[in-house]
Design a protein around this motif. Structure first.
Motif, short mmCIF file in Angstrom:
data_model
loop_
_atom_site.label_atom_id
_atom_site.label_comp_id
_atom_site.label_asym_id
_atom_site.label_seq_id
_atom_site.Cartn_x
_atom_site.Cartn_y
_atom_site.Cartn_z
N HIS A 240 -3.69 2.85 14.41
CA HIS A 240 -2.63 2.27 13.59
C HIS A 240 -2.32 3.25 12.48
O HIS A 240 -3.21 3.96 12.01
N ASN A 241 -1.04 3.31 12.07
CA ASN A 241 -0.70 4.24 10.99
C ASN A 241 -0.84 3.57 9.62
O ASN A 241 -0.07 2.71 9.25
N PHE A 242 -1.87 4.00 8.89
CA PHE A 242 -2.16 3.49 7.55
C PHE A 242 -1.28 4.23 6.55
O PHE A 242 -0.72 5.27 6.84
N MET A 243 -1.25 3.68 5.34
CA MET A 243 -0.44 4.32 4.28
C MET A 243 -1.30 4.59 3.06
O MET A 243 -1.10 3.99 2.01
N GLY A 244 -2.23 5.50 3.18
CA GLY A 244 -3.03 5.90 2.02
C GLY A 244 -3.61 4.72 1.27
O GLY A 244 -4.35 3.91 1.82
N PHE A 245 -3.20 4.56 0.02
CA PHE A 245 -3.77 3.53 -0.83
C PHE A 245 -2.92 2.26 -0.91
O PHE A 245 -3.10 1.47 -1.83
N PHE A 260 -9.62 5.17 16.11
CA PHE A 260 -9.58 6.07 14.96
C PHE A 260 -8.42 5.65 14.07
O PHE A 260 -7.54 4.91 14.49
N VAL A 261 -8.47 6.15 12.86
CA VAL A 261 -7.45 5.81 11.88
C VAL A 261 -6.36 6.88 11.90
O VAL A 261 -6.65 8.06 12.07
N SER A 262 -5.12 6.45 11.75
CA SER A 262 -4.02 7.39 11.54
C SER A 262 -3.41 7.10 10.17
O SER A 262 -3.57 6.01 9.64
N HIS A 263 -2.70 8.09 9.65
CA HIS A 263 -2.18 7.95 8.28
C HIS A 263 -0.80 8.61 8.21
O HIS A 263 -0.53 9.58 8.91
N ASP A 264 0.05 8.07 7.36
CA ASP A 264 1.38 8.63 7.15
C ASP A 264 1.40 9.36 5.81
O ASP A 264 1.13 8.74 4.77
N GLN A 265 1.72 10.64 5.84
CA GLN A 265 1.56 11.47 4.64
C GLN A 265 2.91 12.02 4.17
O GLN A 265 3.50 12.87 4.83
N TYR A 266 3.36 11.50 3.04
CA TYR A 266 4.64 11.93 2.47
C TYR A 266 4.41 12.44 1.05
O TYR A 266 4.52 11.67 0.09
N PRO A 267 4.10 13.72 0.89
CA PRO A 267 3.82 14.23 -0.46
C PRO A 267 4.99 14.08 -1.43
O PRO A 267 4.77 13.89 -2.62
#
Ligand code: GAL
Length: 667
Positions: A240-245, A260-267
């Motif tokens: 699943h795509n998590f969103m950091g905090f 496993f964990v997935s994450h969406d990263q938008y600096p």
């Protein structure tokens, strides 16, 4: 692996082949498809059309590209909502939201859940034997878009059932919540309100349980989908795509059912005026948090690949930044990076959320940067394959219960649990010291230093854990408002810091919320302003390390140090300024025997990622200026900037703006 989120349904079929060829040329091995395509797959109740998706999967497969399918449950179609308007979520003010946007659904509604089961099972059955489909992403960013969550009758019913399971009897709930206050004692579970609008605020105990309940509801909603996929597709992974905090769901629980964990990263987001150059720690912290959830490698399911925008638009990533952020994600533990998105959409809310390709579809500078990134970093990922990621020596204890408790009662309007953690995290990060985020059930013994920020709520287990950690030789750094409440959000009838008094060797008979009140601390000959809060400490075995500078508690301890059994416990009673925090962290690190990492100028991050096969050192220049870094002698260069100008001396490496350099060792 590298890849991209692709929405072929947004363009005519005749374009698909050239997209697949361009993806192949970029070196992509995986594409995420279909996560919002419910209506395209099930255009009407029980009517399915997989033909278009089959064709896309086949076309990509022919170019050697595998597929991750998203279950499209974040975008319930209009026919479903028309037929069952009760699946729409209800806001806190009682109004039912409308169809539109996405995630316009209640998570507890039975009809919605049934419809979800039907679409997910149909997809799973259809694709279980497809050789190109390797895994699944459940829904999209669960908890996102649910600003107010849902307050419908179904949620009320499930809230009551959840409370009944938790407390057993209404008397137990009354006691735990302290409902005697303002005559709120209940005689039946059905009397308990959801936290709807009231003349004043709700009982903080009710609010905390509401957070836990809504989080559990989403975990349960994901579980239904995971179970179906596992049942039908035994060979496929589920993520699943998590969103950091993001704070709606307890990710420590949500990750439990996933491979496993997935994450969406938008600096760079699209709100605020923070510019195109961001502190490296800001993008590093969520990556370390995500790695900590399962204590291992993860995927980036969405890596920013252009300007972010909905109604307003954020700055365009500067040339080199997409490559820099990708390297940063890998450095912190990503094993796969999928960019978001392939091509910028011509329509809908995300018309200005820019993909690798612009609206025209012509590959330009961003495409070339991504292709270069894949070319260069693929071998690096290959060299990190297998083996486990080595643990850091510093841990930060993070808890959703504390986060929610401070959301409910921030004390000072500017006090935020995450900001507080971020200030300390940045200090470790600045020193290039690797940090692991740990949860309440994780082991602490392996760490030399544990930072336990604002341990506001306590239970016996947590107290025993932190005590044992220090007794066995650990160095513990804890901060203000620790040991205040029980796990139900009721205040302990004890001298602060409650059950932590002996470990820290202190008592806190009084405190001061710094609202319009100025205060400072004196530490090692400097005096600096502090903010937000002041615990007014008395030592009971501990030594004062810093004292307050003024007012009626001038000279009383603000920071203490306590040698306790084999370890040391530090307590910080206030929000420090940068200079004192910096010195304090140096002192605490020294007492834990931890040295700074690789020495770099501000804005240049040095991260070592280790596996059984060896180590890779990533030097990442997050600034828009060239930076001079000492050449890492003990390492073999693996990737140096093309246009690295020679430094002043041979021992220097010049990293141009947003550039990266990679080195290897061992293996
Ligand atoms: C992510 C989300 C994507 C897309 C993107 C841009 O948070 O998962 O579906 O919406 O943001 O807004």
């Amino acid at each position: 692996m590298f890849g991209v989120a692709y929405y072929p349904e947004h363009w005519p079929r005749r374009r698909w082949k050239s997209d697949a060829l361009l993806m192949k040329r970029a070196g992509f091995k995986v594409v995420r498809l279909a996560e919002f395509a419910w209506e395209k797959i099930e255009p009407d109740d029980g009517v399915f059309d997989f033909s278009w998706l089959d064709d896309v999967v086949e076309l990509l497969g022919a170019e050697g590209i595998d597929v991750v399918l998203g279950t499209p449950t974040a975008a319930p179609p209009a026919w479903l909502v028309e037929k069952h308007p009760n699946i729409l979520p209800v806001r806190r003010d009682g109004t039912r939201m409308s169809f539109g946007g996405r995630h316009h659904n209640c998570h507890s509604n039975d009809i919605f859940r049934e419809s979800v089961e039907i679409i997910v099972r149909s997809m799973a059955v259809h694709y279980r034997d497809n050789p190109h489909v390797k895994g699944w992403q459940v829904d999209n960013e669960l908890g996102n878009s649910h600003e107010e969550l849902c307050y419908c009758d179904s949620c009320r019913y499930h809230f009551h059932a959840w409370l009944q399971r938790k407390y057993g009897t209404i008397d137990a709930l009354n006691a735990a919540w302290g409902t005697v206050f303002w005559s709120q004692t209940y005689t039946h579970f059905t009397q308990i309100p959801m936290p709807l609008a009231t003349p004043n605020s709700h009982n903080p105990a009710l609010l905390l349980d509401w957070h836990r309940f809504t989080s559990d509801l989403i975990v349960d909603f994901q579980r239904i989908q995971v179970a179906i996929i596992r049942d039908e597709c035994r060979e496929h992974f589920v993520t699943h795509n998590f969103m950091g905090f993001a704070g709606k769901v307890d990710y420590h629980l949500l990750c439990g059912d996933l491979d496993f964990v997935s994450h969406d990263q938008y600096p760079l987001g699209f709100e605020g005026e923070s510019g195109a150059v961001r502190p490296a720690a800001e993008s590093a912290m969520p990556l370390d948090f995500i790695r900590g959830l399962k204590s291992t490698r993860f995927w980036i399911m969405e890596q920013q690949s252009g300007a972010a925008g909905w109604e307003t638009i954020g700055p365009t990533p500067r040339p080199g930044q997409i490559r820099l952020w990708t390297a940063q994600s890998i450095a912190h533990g990503a094993d796969a990076v999928l960019f978001f998105r392939w091509r910028t959409s011509p329509s809908g809310t995300e018309q200005y959320w820019h993909g690798i390709l612009p609206h025209s579809g012509d590959p330009g500078a961003r495409y070339e940067e991504v292709a270069k990134t894949v070319r260069e970093l693929d071998p690096v990922l290959e060299s990190l394959k297998g083996g486990d990621i080595r643990k850091s020596r510093v841990a930060i204890l993070f808890s959703y219960d504390q986060l929610w408790a401070f959301d409910i009662q921030p004390h000072h309007p500017d006090l935020r649990y995450l900001d507080h953690i971020g200030r300390y995290y940045s200090e470790f990060h600045r020193r290039n010291i690797a940090v692991d985020f740990v949860g309440l059930s994780d082991e602490l013994a392996a760490y030399d230093l544990v930072f336990a920020p604002m341990v506001f709520l306590v239970n016996d287990e947590l107290v025993a854990k932190l005590r044992a950690y220090v007794e066995n030789g650990g160095v513990l750094l804890a901060t203000m408002r620790s040991g205040v409440k029980d796990w139900n959000n009721g205040v302990l009838s004890e001298m602060l810091p409650g059950p932590f008094g002996r470990v820290f060797g202190i008592q806190i008979p009084d405190y001061d919320c710094l609202r319009g009140v100025t205060q400072g601390v004196r530490y090692e000959g400097i005096e600096e302003t502090v903010s937000l809060w002041a615990d007014i400490i008395e030592t009971a075995g501990a030594a004062p390390v810093a004292v307050y500078a003024k007012d009626y508690y001038a000279d009383r301890p603000a920071i203490t140090e306590h040698a306790w059994e084999a370890g040391t416990a530090y307590y910080v009673g206030t929000e420090l300024g940068d200079a004192v925090r910096r010195r304090l962290v140096a002192r605490v690190l020294e007492s834990a025997g931890i040295e700074n990492g690789y020495d770099t100028p501000d804005g240049v991050e040095a991260v070592v990622r280790s596996s059984d096969r060896g180590e890779v050192l990533f030097l990442l220049n997050h600034t828009d200026q060239a930076q001079i870094v000492p050449f890492p002698d003990a390492w073999r260069p693996a990737l140096l900037p093309d246009d690295a100008a020679p430094g002043e001396s041979e021992e220097d490496l010049v990293l141009p703006a947003f550039e990266i350099a990679l080195f290897t060792r061992g293996g």
